[in-house]
Write an enzyme that holds these catalytic residues in place. Structure first.
Site, PDB file in Angstrom:
ATOM      1  N   GLY A  46       0.849  -1.176   0.000  1.00  0.00           N
ATOM      2  CA  GLY A  46       0.000   0.000   0.000  1.00  0.00           C
ATOM      3  C   GLY A  46       0.885   1.227   0.000  1.00  0.00           C
ATOM      4  CD  GLN A  51       3.752   6.041   2.217  1.00  0.00           C
ATOM      5  OE1 GLN A  51       2.720   5.507   1.838  1.00  0.00           O
ATOM      6  NE2 GLN A  51       4.708   5.361   2.816  1.00  0.00           N
ATOM      7  CB  CYS A  88       5.597   2.643   7.085  1.00  0.00           C
ATOM      8  SG  CYS A  88       5.092   4.120   6.187  1.00  0.00           S
ATOM      9  CG  LEU A  89       6.645   1.338   0.971  1.00  0.00           C
ATOM     10  CD1 LEU A  89       6.055   1.671  -0.396  1.00  0.00           C
ATOM     11  CD2 LEU A  89       7.677   0.232   0.856  1.00  0.00           C
ATOM     12  CG  HIS A 130      -0.216   1.858   7.340  1.00  0.00           C
ATOM     13  ND1 HIS A 130       0.744   1.486   8.261  1.00  0.00           N
ATOM     14  CD2 HIS A 130       0.435   2.641   6.425  1.00  0.00           C
ATOM     15  CE1 HIS A 130       1.909   2.035   7.926  1.00  0.00           C
ATOM     16  NE2 HIS A 130       1.760   2.729   6.808  1.00  0.00           N
ATOM     17  CD  GLU A 131      -0.866   2.797   2.705  1.00  0.00           C
ATOM     18  OE1 GLU A 131      -0.424   3.958   2.595  1.00  0.00           O
ATOM     19  OE2 GLU A 131      -0.129   1.827   2.968  1.00  0.00           O
ATOM     20  CG  HIS A 134       0.593   7.263   5.111  1.00  0.00           C
ATOM     21  ND1 HIS A 134       1.769   7.824   5.543  1.00  0.00           N
ATOM     22  CD2 HIS A 134       0.823   5.928   5.036  1.00  0.00           C
ATOM     23  CE1 HIS A 134       2.667   6.857   5.722  1.00  0.00           C
ATOM     24  NE2 HIS A 134       2.115   5.697   5.425  1.00  0.00           N
TER      25      HIS A 134
HETATM   26 ZN   LIG Z   1       2.966   3.864   5.571  1.00  0.00          ZN
END
Ligand SMILES: [Zn+2]
Length: 163
Positions: A46, A51, A88-89, A130-131, A134
């Site tokens: 995701g 991001q 998380c990226l 989670h997304e 963000h």
């Molecule tokens: Zn994340």
């Protein structure tokens, strides 16, 4: 292909509340495609627009074979609670336990501008929430109850490689 650089924490764009998409047009579709290419390149499940340095309410999540595209998502309902590992990226090498609802119902628009509702459970609910966090400038480290040790992270990677 348009693989973007993933913004790493700390960065202002990651802690800002994103703006709603007012008109879904070519640039929105381009953004969705860029998110997809960047997520795949980085082995994510995701990714949210901040991001890749775009402060708009847009995110995608991998749901099995499908990609869920969320434009202006809203959480309509949540139920339950479970604690599980998240990464998380934007936080390379950080993994920790996060409590999330086990069920979520959302409303969002797709790239055609159609409003849809979607229900998800367990891992998929976790990814979606989670997304969406963000998009509200909320990062998973602020919800972490415990950070995984290096040994635990190695075990996690070992399990993934066995699959
Ligand atoms: Zn994340």
């Amino acid at each position: 292909m348009a693989i973007k650089e993933v913004v790493k924490n700390p960065a202002n764009v990651l802690s800002q509340v994103t703006k709603e998409v007012e008109v879904i047009d070519e640039s929105t579709i381009q953004l969705l495609d860029d998110l997809y290419d960047t997520m795949v390149e980085n082995d994510g499940v995701g990714i949210a627009a901040p991001q890749i340095n775009v402060s708009l309410r847009v995110a995608i999540v991998e749901l099995g074979e499908d990609i869920l595209e969320m434009i202006n998502p809203i959480v309509l309902e949540t139920r339950g609670e479970a604690e599980d590992v998240e990464g998380c990226l934007s936080f390379p090498d950080l993994f920790g336990m996060v409590k999330r609802p086990t069920y979520v119902k959302i409303e969002a628009s797709d790239r055609e501008g159609r409003v849809y509702e979607l229900e998800a459970e367990d891992f998929e609910a976790r990814c979606i929430l989670h997304e969406i966090d963000h998009l509200d400038g909320v990062l998973f480290d602020s919800k972490m109850t415990r950070v995984l040790t290096e040994e635990e992270i190695e075990e996690l990677y070992a399990d993934v490689e066995e699959e």
